[in-house]
Every structure is written in structure tokens, then in C-alpha cells.
Design an enzyme around this catalytic site. Structure first.
Site, PDB file in Angstrom:
ATOM      1  N   THR A 128     -30.832 -36.257  32.977  1.00 42.87           N
ATOM      2  CA  THR A 128     -30.189 -35.570  33.930  1.00 42.87           C
ATOM      3  C   THR A 128     -29.113 -34.475  33.163  1.00 42.87           C
ATOM      4  O   THR A 128     -28.158 -34.800  33.275  1.00 42.87           O
ATOM      5  CB  THR A 128     -29.119 -36.422  34.594  1.00 42.87           C
ATOM      6  OG1 THR A 128     -28.794 -37.513  33.843  1.00 42.87           O
ATOM      7  CG2 THR A 128     -30.143 -37.151  35.667  1.00 42.87           C
TER       8      THR A 128
ATOM      9  N   ASN B 210     -13.136 -32.782  38.831  1.00 43.79           N
ATOM     10  CA  ASN B 210     -14.278 -32.837  40.009  1.00 43.79           C
ATOM     11  C   ASN B 210     -13.615 -32.319  41.410  1.00 43.79           C
ATOM     12  O   ASN B 210     -14.212 -32.011  42.256  1.00 43.79           O
ATOM     13  CB  ASN B 210     -15.186 -33.917  40.111  1.00 43.79           C
ATOM     14  CG  ASN B 210     -16.125 -33.983  39.003  1.00 43.79           C
ATOM     15  OD1 ASN B 210     -16.896 -33.082  38.805  1.00 43.79           O
ATOM     16  ND2 ASN B 210     -15.945 -34.703  38.003  1.00 43.79           N
TER      17      ASN B 210
ATOM     18  N   THR C  57     -13.560 -25.133  43.821  1.00 42.37           N
ATOM     19  CA  THR C  57     -12.670 -24.165  44.898  1.00 42.37           C
ATOM     20  C   THR C  57     -11.525 -23.381  43.933  1.00 42.37           C
ATOM     21  O   THR C  57     -11.383 -23.796  42.820  1.00 42.37           O
ATOM     22  CB  THR C  57     -11.946 -25.339  45.766  1.00 42.37           C
ATOM     23  OG1 THR C  57     -11.505 -26.256  45.225  1.00 42.37           O
ATOM     24  CG2 THR C  57     -12.661 -25.531  46.927  1.00 42.37           C
TER      25      THR C  57
END
Lengths: 405, 405
Positions: A194, A400, A405
Site C-alpha cells: 500500500t 489528516n 482543506t
């Protein structure tokens, strides 16, 4: 090989590969975000991809190109800052265009280019910005430590450091080199490599041989680690073999040396990725013993590694083994709690499902180290598995909660 | 009923129950930590317990007492500050002794006493401290709002507020009252009523009838919520019916009124527990639609609710729907990403697996509210499920890194 989690000092550059990187303005920070590897004629390849059903455009196209070229690749183009995932048909078209531009600049077929992207999901790739920079990128390719280092830098997102591992072995009069470059620090979860991992070697091998060795090594490393339990949409491990060492992957000795070297590189990169996990202060190595089989041991390991209460206890270096026991009890494996024992760095803290007298200051000190081992014995059989994971800190949440944003 | 998450103003005390609470010194803080309910002769009971394989001593003994007494209970004794779990045979003996002392003080058989414990795992219950306080506790039992409030206070651990819900309905000339008292803020996870919940009513019903209604109501409420995905070892939902209202749970009208009132109480308590989740700033209501069936919808809901990346995005009120899509893709349900749509408070943010133009400031504002609804349509069928969960904040990590040390 150096210890897992530690970058290496000596880096061997396999013959047949040159590297390049620059800033294409995908990252607002202006940092390096576009990287290229050019591989010599005859280079073979094998890859493993995410098992997530939601996959990014470059994963679809990379898989397609590998199939079309029957495992022969000539270039890898990677951008960071944008995952080109959940971008629909325009995303696929953007990825195809990047491959076309790269092929054009290097005199290749588009199908000989392997694409990767990493970064935010759901935002369209700034394809014009990237395309405009491809000629300069291609012109900059060099087979040097410096340009290789820039490549490793350019593929980073929230990583705080580059991740490199390298090995070299002799075969007759020749030397074979291997070099692994990885990125990854969030969305790290087993079941698939991953992250982005590129491994280069100058051995000569068929795509099928490479695929076999890559799967073996990944199953013992990238698939046995977890930072946050989230499975990325873009994960890719790519192994490229240029053949330039003149050594063929054949005969039991060369094969053994190669598979050992490859495993060592995957171990080192996996260790580096976990140690650089977002907000990680403590790496925990879990050894699950006395399971019925390896699958069962891995299931227990994952349940422990994904429990928020366990991970936050580790953040506080708290030897709260009760949370580990509770996570085991809830994981679906029919464990008899009365047969479970737990050890923190060799010290037994729970015997037969019950707490025993132990030196809690010592356990706290062990858990305060950057790395600590926890052994769980299930009393069910002789299956075992190792698993590397991390604590969960306030810093992880901070990173996170503020990433996009 | 008041809205979920909101405590109620009017509390109806069902007839036949009296309450008591005091500090036995289990909590270092000196706060209330020992609580008792005395129920009148003839009181029937039903309970649901954790599905964790590691269960606390009081869960084993409570289950045993209910079976021995065939669902007739006369007292509930609860301590907070210590879970009496993973404490082996001494833990069972400690729990038995508490039941014996309580029975002695109230003139009951030990099997008529239902025990509960909540708090740290793996530490032996301070049984002498508790036993010494039982006579005073028993003597203090009163059927008053005040003592009921003290009971609700005494069962709290990391809860920041008491959790009460109440309802009343008419049946002929009589009134039936229901009162629910709950604790829970960490280790909240579906698959079982993962907390302590006591519901009292003065209706007359058999243990079997109570069990049926309790299971129905729990499946729609306590089993559809999650704060941190951890399953406790001590979770218990107990329903006690004194029969003192003179109304029997019989006939379709009384049955309907009762089940509605019970569902309302469970909904309210579940909402209050999630809203008081450790460090929670935002409660998220997930509606999963167009699944093949309800089980599949719940599986998708849980995958979203347990993703650290999704939960931390919510902490930042970040409309990062890509993380939701990635969590769906990794959950094992064979979802076609191209058919998935996602809505934040009614606004479509992802259509057919691809981001669509949306007002991100509005979505951010929606997610900044204490409560926000997210709808996911899977395009697979007509199965649906609602699920209540929360964000994951730095405060959660702080609470859980420091809880036991």
C-alpha cells in the site's frame, strides 16, 4: 542490509536506469512533484497493485500497459500531489496523455510507459502543466546518485524523509545490484503493497520470474504492516530488471542470492515506511504465535494493529495489555482467553488471560523506545506471523484533519 | 421523546425500583463509583451481553444468575473504575462475594443480584472496599429522582454527562413508565450493545417477552453505532419490568405502545452515547442506500465509520469524499465504483464514482455542525441501513493515551 526502519548508507545504482525529477507546479509548495525513470532496451517488469475496488487511473493504465507489452517496460513516470483517482474518463484520458507525451519525448511507444500518481483523490490531474514539463524532464535523465535522489524526493507526499534500500551480490565475475525507492506514510495497510515502491535491478530475468519473486517478498513485508488500516487506491510495487549486469536469474545459487537481496530491500523499505508513518512515535513489532495457522495469526495481528484503543495506549507508552486482550477477543477467531499470554519486550504481562505481576515501569520504558516487540501466544497451534505497526498519536489526527482543506 | 443526543427534561420513574449510590474509593478521584438498584418482588428481566470472547467476571455471573433465576431479578449492583475483566478466578470470586454481600443486605438470594463493572481491564477488584460499603449502599435505596440521578452519575467513567431517557404511555386507566440509564463513551462499537444500559419499566411481562422486545430495539439502535470500533468486554443492556403499573404486556395496542416507547428510549440513549463519545466534536449519521441487503449496507457503513482517514477528515470538517470512496472500495463488498454516489447533507459531491462540482464551503459548513448526514448510494439493490458514528479528534487520542497510566 541495514536494520529495518534505518535508511542505508551505501546505495548501489543498477546499470541500465537513469532518473530525472522537477517541479511541475502540482504541489502548491513548489516542491519536486514530477519524476521519471528511463530504462534501457530489453528491461523486464512485474508489478503488484492495490486490492481496493476503487483504483486510480494510473493503476488501470499501468496494468493495461504491462499486459499489452507482455512485461517489457521502458519508462516510469510518477507525479505526486494528485492521485488521479475518482476522476472518471477525463482522469483516464489525462493519464494516457501523460504516457503519450513521455513516450514522444523518449522515442517510445505509449504502452512502454508505466504511470503512477499519488496525492489527493477526486481532483482532476493538471495535465497541461505536466505535459508542458515532460520534454525538460526527459532531457534531464541521468544514471547518477544525484538524479536518483531527486526521483526519491519527488515522489513524496506526507513523507518526512526519502526511503531507499539497496543491495549487491556477486555471481561469478559479475556483480548484480538492486535498488528500491519507496514513498508512503498514510493509508498504509496490509493486503497489498500500500504505497509506491520501485525496485530496480540489473539482473536478467523474465517478467514471470520477476512476478514470482516480487510476490514472495511482498507477502512477507509490505503485506505484514499497517499504519492506519486504510487501503489506498493507488498502491503499486514495480520491479524492473535491465539485464545489464550480464547475470541471468537462473540456477539455484543466483536465484537464492537474488531472492534474499530482494527480500532484504522490501524489509528495509517496509520498515522505513512504517517508521515514517504519519505522526508515528513508536513502531511496534507484533509476533503472533501458537495460532492454528498463519492466516489466523495475521487476522489476530491486524485486529490488534487496528484497534484505536490499543494504538492510543501505545502512544502513551502504556502497558495496557487488557486492550490487546479485548481486541483479540473481538476479532472473530475462536480464541480461548484462558490460553492467551502476552509479553512486552520479553516480559510476561498476561498469562492465561489474566494479568500477572510485572515490572510496569520497565514495560513503560520498553514501550517508550522507538521500537518495541509484543508477543502474543494464543495456545491454539503452531501457526505464527510477524506484523509491523505503529501507535496512533495526536499528530496523526492533526495531519489528516488538515491534509486537503 | 426528545431528539437523539439530547437528554430529556421530563423523567418518569417507573414504580417498583429504588436507587442508591456512594463512593467506595474505587476511583482515585473520590467520585461516586458504586451504585445499586433494588427491584420489587416479581420483577422480570432480560439482558444482552457483549459478543467479545473476552468477557468480564460480572458478565459471566450476570448471565449465570439470569439463567438460574429464569429471568427474575431483584437487584443490580454496579461499580465503575474497575472492569473486573481478565482477572481470572479471583475476579469471579470477587464478583460472587459482591453479589452475596448485596443479597445479605437486602434479604435476597445471591442469584437474584445482577452485577456489572466498568473501568480498567486486568486489575483485581478492590473487593474489601466495596463489601464494606454495601450495607450503607443498601440502606440508602430510595425511589426518588434524586437517588436515580446519583445512580446515573455513579456508573460513569470517561462520560462527560449522565445519559437518561424516559417515556410514559396510557393503557386503559393506567400509565406505564419506562426509564433508561446508560453509560458509555469509549469502546463503542456495533455487534453488541457496547456499554452499560439499564432500562426500567413498571409493565408486567415475562422474561421471554422482554428479551424479544429488547433484541428488536437494540438491533436498530445500539448495534448501529460506533465511536471507535472497539468492542468492550463488559457491555450489558438490562431490561427490568416490575409489573407495578398493573398493565400487562399483552394485546396488540399495549404491545405496540411499549415497543415504540422502548425503541425511543434506546434511540435516545444511543444518540446520547455517541454524542458524548471520547473527544467527539461531530456526530455523523450515515445512510447507506441501494445495497443488496441490510447486512451489506451495514458492512459498508462500518467500513466508513472505522476508517481513520475518514474520521480524521470529519474532525477537520473536510468534505474529502475520496476517502469515503476508498473506504468503500476496500471493505470487501463487490461495489462497482462507477455506480457510487455520495451526498453531504443533501448535496451531491460524488456521482458515479467521480467528483462533481459542488459548493465546498457549504459542505464544510455542514460538516462543521454538531451533527451532519452523509448518504451513500451503491447502485446495487434496495437494501439500506442507518448508522451513527463520530469524528476522531486529537482529544480522543489524548484521553486514551493517558487513561490508565
Amino acid at each position: 542490509m541495514s536494520a529495518p526502519g534505518q535508511p542505508q548508507n551505501t546505495i548501489y545504482l543498477p546499470k541500465g536506469f537513469s532518473f530525472s525529477a522537477l517541479s511541475a507546479g502540482i504541489k502548491v509548495s513548489g516542491r519536486l512533484d514530477l519524476a521519471l525513470v528511463e530504462a534501457c532496451l530489453g528491461t523486464t517488469a512485474a508489478a503488484l497493485f492495490t486490492k481496493n475496488r476503487v483504483v486510480a487511473a494510473p493503476v488501470e493504465i499501468g496494468r493495461d500497459h504491462l499486459a499489452k507489452m507482455r512485461g517489457r517496460m521502458r519508462a516510469v513516470i510518477v507525479n505526486s500531489g494528485n492521485a488521479n483517482c475518482a476522476t472518471g474518463k477525463p482522469g483516464l484520458q489525462a493519464c494516457e496523455r501523460i504516457c503519450r507525451e513521455t513516450a514522444g519525448a523518449l522515442g517510445l511507444k505509449p504502452e512502454e510507459v508505466f504511470p503512477s500518481s499519488t496525492g489527493i483523490i477526486g481532483v482532476l490531474l493538471p495535465v497541461k502543466k505536466i505535459a508542458a514539463k515532460v520534454p525538460e524532464l526527459a532531457a534531464g535523465c541521468e544514471p547518477t546518485q544525484d538524479s536518483m535522489g531527486q526521483f526519491a524526493q519527488a515522489i513524496m507526499t506526507t513523507d518526512t524523509r526519502r526511503k531507499l534500500a539497496s543491495a549487491q551480490f556477486r555471481s561469478g565475475k559479475s556483480k548484480v545490484s538492486l535498488l528500491g525507492i519507496a514513498k508512503g506514510s498514510g493509508m498504509i495497510h496490509p493486503q497489498m503493497a500500500t504505497m509506491l515502491v520501485y525496485i530496480f535491478t540489473d539482473i536478467a530475468a523474465s517478467p514471470k520470474e520477476l512476478a514470482h519473486h516480487l510476490r514472495e517478498a511482498s507477502d512477507q513485508t509490505f503485506n505484514c504492516m499497517s499504519v492506519d488500516g486504510d487501503m489506498s487506491t493507488n498502491d503499486t510495487v514495480l520491479l524492473l530488471a535491465s539485464g545489464k549486469s550480464g547475470v541471468r536469474l537462473t540456477g539455484s545459487l543466483a536465484t537464492k542470492k537474488f531472492s534474499d537481496a530482494l527480500l532484504g530491500i522490501c524489509q528495509s523499505l517496509a520498515g522505513q515506511i512504517v517508521a515514517d508513518g504519519e505522526g508515528v512515535r513508536h513502531v511496534i513489532h507484533l509476533s503472533i504465535e501458537q495460532a492454528q495457522n498463519r492466516q489466523e495469526a495475521l487476522r489476530v495481528a491486524r485486529a490488534i494493529a487496528h484497534s484505536l484503543l490499543v494504538k492510543t495506549a501505545w502512544a502513551g507508552a502504556d502497558p495496557n495489555w487488557g486492550r490487546i486482550l479485548a481486541a483479540i477477543g473481538a476479532c472473530g477467531v475462536p480464541v480461548d482467553p484462558n490460553r492467551v499470554s502476552i509479553y512486552i519486550e520479553g516480559q510476561m504481562v498476561c498469562r492465561g488471560g489474566v494479568g500477572c505481576h510485572f515490572d510496569s515501569l520497565r514495560a513503560h520504558a520498553n514501550l517508550s523506545q522507538p521500537r518495541c516487540e509484543i508477543v502474543v501466544r494464543l495456545g491454539r497451534g503452531s501457526g505464527a506471523a510477524g506484523f509491523t505497526t505503529t501507535d496512533l498519536t495526536e499528530e496523526y489526527v492533526r495531519i489528516n484533519a488538515d491534509y486537503s482543506t
